[in-house]
Motif scaffolding. Structure first.
Motif, PDB file in Angstrom:
ATOM      1  N   PHE A  72       0.838  -1.202   0.000  1.00  0.00           N
ATOM      2  CA  PHE A  72       0.000   0.000   0.000  1.00  0.00           C
ATOM      3  C   PHE A  72       0.873   1.254   0.000  1.00  0.00           C
ATOM      4  O   PHE A  72       2.038   1.207   0.380  1.00  0.00           O
ATOM      5  N   PHE A 127       1.032   3.728   1.924  1.00  0.00           N
ATOM      6  CA  PHE A 127       1.620   4.159   3.199  1.00  0.00           C
ATOM      7  C   PHE A 127       2.827   3.315   3.599  1.00  0.00           C
ATOM      8  O   PHE A 127       3.509   3.632   4.558  1.00  0.00           O
ATOM      9  N   GLN A 128       3.081   2.251   2.842  1.00  0.00           N
ATOM     10  CA  GLN A 128       4.243   1.407   3.156  1.00  0.00           C
ATOM     11  C   GLN A 128       5.471   1.775   2.323  1.00  0.00           C
ATOM     12  O   GLN A 128       6.517   1.162   2.463  1.00  0.00           O
ATOM     13  N   ARG A 140      -0.526   0.394  -3.773  1.00  0.00           N
ATOM     14  CA  ARG A 140      -1.959   0.157  -3.839  1.00  0.00           C
ATOM     15  C   ARG A 140      -2.664   1.186  -2.965  1.00  0.00           C
ATOM     16  O   ARG A 140      -2.144   1.564  -1.920  1.00  0.00           O
ATOM     17  N   LEU A 141      -3.816   1.617  -3.397  1.00  0.00           N
ATOM     18  CA  LEU A 141      -4.557   2.595  -2.612  1.00  0.00           C
ATOM     19  C   LEU A 141      -5.771   1.940  -1.973  1.00  0.00           C
ATOM     20  O   LEU A 141      -6.498   1.184  -2.620  1.00  0.00           O
ATOM     21  N   ALA A 142      -5.985   2.258  -0.723  1.00  0.00           N
ATOM     22  CA  ALA A 142      -7.196   1.819  -0.032  1.00  0.00           C
ATOM     23  C   ALA A 142      -7.448   2.792   1.107  1.00  0.00           C
ATOM     24  O   ALA A 142      -6.572   3.565   1.480  1.00  0.00           O
ATOM     25  N   GLY A 143      -8.669   2.730   1.636  1.00  0.00           N
ATOM     26  CA  GLY A 143      -8.980   3.574   2.783  1.00  0.00           C
ATOM     27  C   GLY A 143      -9.179   5.023   2.384  1.00  0.00           C
ATOM     28  O   GLY A 143      -9.568   5.344   1.258  1.00  0.00           O
ATOM     29  N   ARG A 144      -8.881   5.896   3.323  1.00  0.00           N
ATOM     30  CA  ARG A 144      -9.109   7.316   3.102  1.00  0.00           C
ATOM     31  C   ARG A 144      -8.359   7.825   1.854  1.00  0.00           C
ATOM     32  O   ARG A 144      -8.893   8.610   1.072  1.00  0.00           O
ATOM     33  N   LEU A 150      -7.661   6.300  -0.857  1.00  0.00           N
ATOM     34  CA  LEU A 150      -8.385   5.913  -2.062  1.00  0.00           C
ATOM     35  C   LEU A 150      -9.555   6.863  -2.309  1.00  0.00           C
ATOM     36  O   LEU A 150      -9.755   7.356  -3.424  1.00  0.00           O
ATOM     37  N   ALA A 188     -12.061  -1.231   6.115  1.00  0.00           N
ATOM     38  CA  ALA A 188     -10.663  -0.822   5.910  1.00  0.00           C
ATOM     39  C   ALA A 188     -10.437  -0.283   4.507  1.00  0.00           C
ATOM     40  O   ALA A 188      -9.700   0.677   4.311  1.00  0.00           O
ATOM     41  N   VAL A 189     -11.061  -0.914   3.512  1.00  0.00           N
ATOM     42  CA  VAL A 189     -10.788  -0.543   2.118  1.00  0.00           C
ATOM     43  C   VAL A 189     -11.589   0.685   1.707  1.00  0.00           C
ATOM     44  O   VAL A 189     -11.087   1.566   1.004  1.00  0.00           O
ATOM     45  N   ARG A 222      -5.555   0.236   9.335  1.00  0.00           N
ATOM     46  CA  ARG A 222      -4.240   0.138   8.686  1.00  0.00           C
ATOM     47  C   ARG A 222      -3.632  -1.251   8.834  1.00  0.00           C
ATOM     48  O   ARG A 222      -3.051  -1.793   7.902  1.00  0.00           O
ATOM     49  N   LEU A 269      -5.046  -3.695   6.467  1.00  0.00           N
ATOM     50  CA  LEU A 269      -4.437  -3.596   5.138  1.00  0.00           C
ATOM     51  C   LEU A 269      -3.057  -4.247   5.139  1.00  0.00           C
ATOM     52  O   LEU A 269      -2.690  -4.960   4.201  1.00  0.00           O
ATOM     53  N   ARG A 270      -2.308  -4.013   6.206  1.00  0.00           N
ATOM     54  CA  ARG A 270      -0.978  -4.645   6.284  1.00  0.00           C
ATOM     55  C   ARG A 270      -1.106  -6.162   6.222  1.00  0.00           C
ATOM     56  O   ARG A 270      -0.332  -6.838   5.555  1.00  0.00           O
ATOM     57  N   ILE A 291      -3.489  -7.915   4.828  1.00  0.00           N
ATOM     58  CA  ILE A 291      -3.828  -8.292   3.442  1.00  0.00           C
ATOM     59  C   ILE A 291      -2.552  -8.305   2.596  1.00  0.00           C
ATOM     60  O   ILE A 291      -2.342  -9.182   1.759  1.00  0.00           O
TER      61      ILE A 291
END
Ligand SMILES: Cc1cc2nc3c(=O)[nH]c(=O)nc-3n(C[C@H](O)[C@H](O)[C@H](O)COP(=O)(O)OP(=O)(O)OC[C@H]3O[C@@H](n4cnc5c(N)ncnc54)[C@H](O)[C@@H]3O)c2cc1C
Lengths: 569, 298
Positions: A402, A404-405, A418-422, A424, B49-50, B158, B161-162, B164
């Motif tokens: 993602f 943020f990583q 990859r985008l997810a969450g806020r 995205l 989460a997504v 978060r 997501l980590r 996943i």
């Protein structure tokens, strides 16, 4: 009723199969095309995903633009579910294939095959990819007359400019690249796409104050409403053959049927190839076995020649399941144009300065209408998508986790992954001010990459394809350099934020799993099985430089059809 | 894997015969209701989460950007969709030949969550308050959720997501029909819960009266008022056309472009957008000085 014997049986009515069918039928041969998926826009199958419908179609009178309008709703999620490779019955899921990582294979079933998804881009191979990379046993010059024939049939022409193309061209020009105006590309530069989509009516010019309803015959040609991945039935109201996008169901199926020598049998999954050994050692193909995907019934059909056109995954799978002679290269050497996505986000005020509007509005215009060529590396193309497909293709997957990583402080992009969450939701909120560039690299055929089968791991059609793909260092470097060029073009166009997906391998273009010179000879006849030909993208000897492969696949299929007639009829 | 008793391999044994039952090894035995509840809670945690609810976007972007996937019951559709996604093709039996994968997917996510914790890569402590906070009025009682919620649902957004993200390194063993086991990359799970959740949410899906109807019987209003995500992206719905043509790119002397100049693309007017189209040139080509930018290693 399908007869029990034909001059030629073609397996698959995808991008290339109908080309071979048309050419063979023009030469007077009787041709049966067996297609695993449904036949859309055909009166014999008014509800192709709900009822088994008729058996086969051999008349142009069966084709119906009205039915195509009804079935191709342009709603993205629904259409992808209708078209992706699986049985026609809407209650049943897709056929499962193993593919590495969180990437995927995008292939369609149905008459038209994956060209139902395709965005109509019809460039030629880079001449150097054929003549200089050492994979092809024939010359680029051999293909040129066939390119010309295909381009005429598909009405290939320069794609129109809407806001997103203008933005891209401005960025490319500002980055110092030249405009190319040729068909045979040997230097880097940018161009309009040579598209197999009829150009839009001039009434649709932004200055022309058009306020009609975009229906045929008031407008002809493309209506600039995106939707090619969803099948593109525009203009609404047009007869089947007058639809703007020249996918193979529109460009080649009607002329094939018009010969009176072609029968197309959809919902027919070929599961076996019959051979006989008459003289000497090499077996000869004599026919095929196929399975009705609704009833499960199996039938056999005999033919003088068998032409495999099931696409670069299913053609080698069928070979392996049919127990033909072993050849290490069957299924091997797959190229997928190892791709990536680079996205530019723009401020409204900046756009206003360059485009005169404060949005890009990627949903207007053709999906893919501008390109950047770089022989030796591959290509870039602008992409407009509807938001769902944009989310999954542009942001839904990454080989590096993602956003943020990932630390991008020294990278040419502001974010990667990859985008997810806020994040995205924030990004998709900018959907109307976004320009997406698809990176398509000239990946090379490596023996480890391709299709295998394991006995016992099977579905109703036999052992399923297990697909492997690991790019080489060279493949990665070509892709990285293209991604950097894309980022620079977006910056020059004024992007305030650049995002790179670092996409996992995803197979939109799949080719070279039955390569000329390895599995098939220069006429595309199998070295190990007489009267067995390959006329789809699997016969390509490499990835044709990283350009959209369909023009080359179709040109080769046209050439193969001529060779078949020369050799056996 | 050090310091971790979670196996990297989990067996999804798809005994697709007879209506398609599925057992998951390494999973606490439980009734099918327990499985259903566990699956539901886990998918809710995925969607949260997504595609989260984002009150923080109200000030910057507007109130329409606040609701997320749970507000439109995305989790329920995602479960149905996952269960109908793949067919291993038992002939003649229609949808019961599909291989239901939602429950094993939920189990795999718990394994990934446990691995994340075992590796110490989580940023927040897991807490049962998280699945509880996603409860809806008509749901199971809180004690059921406490009992059934898996590790994945207890992670912070978060960290989910980590978790996943760890799946790409997993191999799943799938056994479709015959009992022969083969491996599939668990990246499939990540693709389903992230990629598919995103494409469904941002597509027209919410606007159907009922997507599971036969295609010819589905109704769709094609109206952003009916599709939350369209309001969030500004997508106006599907259209039959746009009068968006600016012209054709070309040069003053070349074969591309033609007719009136609509605009100039570069500063010196060497590249233009013109009213009419030209054509591409059938050029002679010479590839003799082609050089590989990145030659393949020997
Ligand atoms: C989103 C998207 C956009 C694309 N855009 C472009 C583009 O703009 N330009 C371009 O050049 N390329 C594009 N492509 C790629 C292009 O569509 C494919 O490369 C092309 O269709 C491949 O042609 P083919 O004949 O090899 O295989 P396919 O078109 O895949 O055809 C194979 C056919 O065989 C059928 N079949 C398979 N197995 C069997 C069997 N055992 N029995 C009977 N039938 C069988 C299938 O159902 C299918 O209809 C795009 C692809 C995607 C996914």
């Amino acid at each position: 009723m399908v007869a029990s014997e034909y001059d030629a049986v073609i397996v698959g009515a995808g991008g290339d199969g109908p080309v071979a069918a048309w050419k063979l039928a023009e030469a007077g041969l009787s041709v049966l095309v067996l297609e695993a998926g449904p036949f859309h826009g055909n009166e014999k199958w008014p509800k192709p995903h709900e009822d088994p419908g008729g058996e086969a179609s051999s008349s142009i009178e069966d084709l119906s633009g009205e039915l195509l309008d009804e079935q191709f709703t342009t709603r993205e999620f629904e259409m992808v579910n209708k078209l992706i490779f699986g049985p026609a019955d809407h209650e049943r899921g897709f056929y499962f294939r193993k593919f590495p990582g969180d990437g995927a294979i995008l292939q369609c079933s149905g008459v038209g095959g994956t060209t139902l998804h395709y965005t109509g881009n019809h460039p030629r191979a880079y001449p150097a990819s054929i003549d200089e990379q050492g994979h092809w046993p024939i010359d680029y010059a051999d293909l040129v007359p066939y390119y010309q024939e295909i381009e005429e049939m598909c009405e290939v022409a320069p794609a129109p400019v809407t806001a997103k193309e203008e933005l891209f061209f401005r960025g490319a020009a500002a980055a110092g690249w030249d405009l190319l105006d040729e068909l045979n590309v040997t230097e880097p530069g940018y161009r309009p796409q040579p598209n197999a989509i009829r150009q839009p009516d001039e009434k649709l010019h932004v200055d022309a104050d058009y306020d009609g309803d975009f229906q045929y015959p008031e407008v002809e040609g493309d209506t600039l409403a995106l939707g090619n991945i969803a099948g593109n039935p525009h203009p609404r109201g047009a007869p089947f053959e007058e639809k703007a996008k020249r996918a193979s169901n529109i460009s080649f199926v009607p002329p094939a049927l018009k010969t009176g020598n072609v029968t197309i049998r959809p919902n027919a999954f070929v599961t076996d190839i019959h051979t006989d050994t008459w003289f000497g050692d090499d077996p000869s193909a004599t026919g095929v076995e196929f399975r009705d995907t609704w009833s499960g019934d199996k039938e056999d059909v005999e033919a003088e020649v068998v032409v495999l056109a099931a696409g670069a995954i299913e053609t080698p799978r069928l070979w392996k399941n049919a127990d033909l002679p072993e050849n290490d290269w069957v299924g091997s050497g797959m190229t997928i144009h190892f791709g990536d996505n680079v996205m530019g986000l723009f401020e409204g005020a900046d756009l206003d300065g360059t485009l005169g509007t404060d949005t890009v509005d990627q949903f207007q215009g053709q999906d893919i209408a501008a390109r950047f060529d770089y022989p030796g590396l591959g290509m870039l193309q602008t992409v407009g998508t509807t938001p769902g497909l944009g989310a999954i293709l542009g942001f839904g997957a990454s080989a590096s986790g993602f956003t943020f990583q990932n630390d991008t402080s020294d990278a040419p992009w502001d974010t990667m992954g990859r985008l997810a969450g806020r994040e995205l939701k924030e990004t998709l909120a900018e959907y109307r001010r976004m320009l997406q560039i698809l990176v398509v690299s000239d990946d090379r055929p490596h023996e480890r990459n391709g299709v295998t089968v394991v006995p016992g791991v099977s579905d109703e059609n036999g052992s399923i394809p297990l697909v492997n793909y690991v790019p080489s260092d060279g493949d990665k470097k070509r892709r990285d350099e293209l991604a950097e060029i894309a980022a620079e073009i977006l910056r020059e166009a004024g992007a305030s934020h650049v995002h790179r997906s670092d996409s996992p391998p995803t197979a939109l273009h799949v080719q070279s799993t039955m390569r000329m010179g390895k599995v098939v000879d220069t006429a595309c006849e199998a070295y190990d099985v007489d009267r067995l030909f390959v006329a789809d993208h699997s016969a390509l000897a490499n990835s044709v430089g990283g350009v959209n492969p369909t023009n080359t696949g179709q040109a080769l299929a046209a050439r193969t059809a001529e060779k078949i007639v020369d050799r056996y009829f | 894997m050090e310091g971790n008793n979670v196996t990297r391999r989990t067996v999804l044994r798809g005994v697709a015969a007879g209506g398609g039952t599925l057992a998951v090894s390494g999973q606490a035995a439980g009734s099918s209701t327990t499985f259903d509840t566990h699956t539901k809670i886990t998918f809710r945690a995925i969607v949260d989460a997504v595609l989260p609810e984002t009150p923080g976007l109200e000030d910057s972007l507007g109130a329409e950007h606040v609701p997320g996937g749970l507000a439109v019951d995305l989790e329920a559709f995602l479960i149905t969709y996952a269960n109908d996604l793949f067919t291993f093709g038992l002939p003649y039996v229609g949808e019961v030949g599909n291989i239901p994968i939602a429950s094993p997917v939920a189990a795999v996510l718990d394994l990934a969550a446990k691995e994340l914790l075992a590796e110490g890569d989580n940023e927040d402590e897991p807490s049962v308050d998280r699945p509880l906070s996603l409860l809806e009025p008509e749901d199971e009682s809180a004690w059921v959720v406490r009992f059934v919620a898996g590790t994945f649902a207890k992670l912070s957004r978060r960290d989910r997501l980590r978790a996943i993200g760890l799946l790409d390194g997993y191999e799943l063993e799938l056994s479709p029909v015959s009992g022969t086991v083969f491996e599939a990359d668990a990246g499939l799970v990540g693709q389903l819960v992230v990629g598919f959740a995103e494409v469904i949410y941002y597509s027209e899906w919410e606007g159907y009266d009922e997507f599971t109807q036969p295609p010819s019987q589905r109704e769709h209003a094609n109206d952003p008022a009916e599709v939350q995500s369209w309001r969030q992206t500004g997508y106006p719905g599907f259209s039959d056309g746009y009068a968006a043509l600016r012209g054709y790119v070309g040069t003053p002397d070349g074969p591309l472009g033609g007719g009136d100049v609509w605009t100039e693309i570069d500063d010196d007017g060497a590249v233009l957008v013109t009213r009419d189209s030209g054509h591409f040139r059938e050029n002679d080509y010479d590839t003799s000085d082609y050089e590989e930018p990145y030659p393949e290693g020997a």
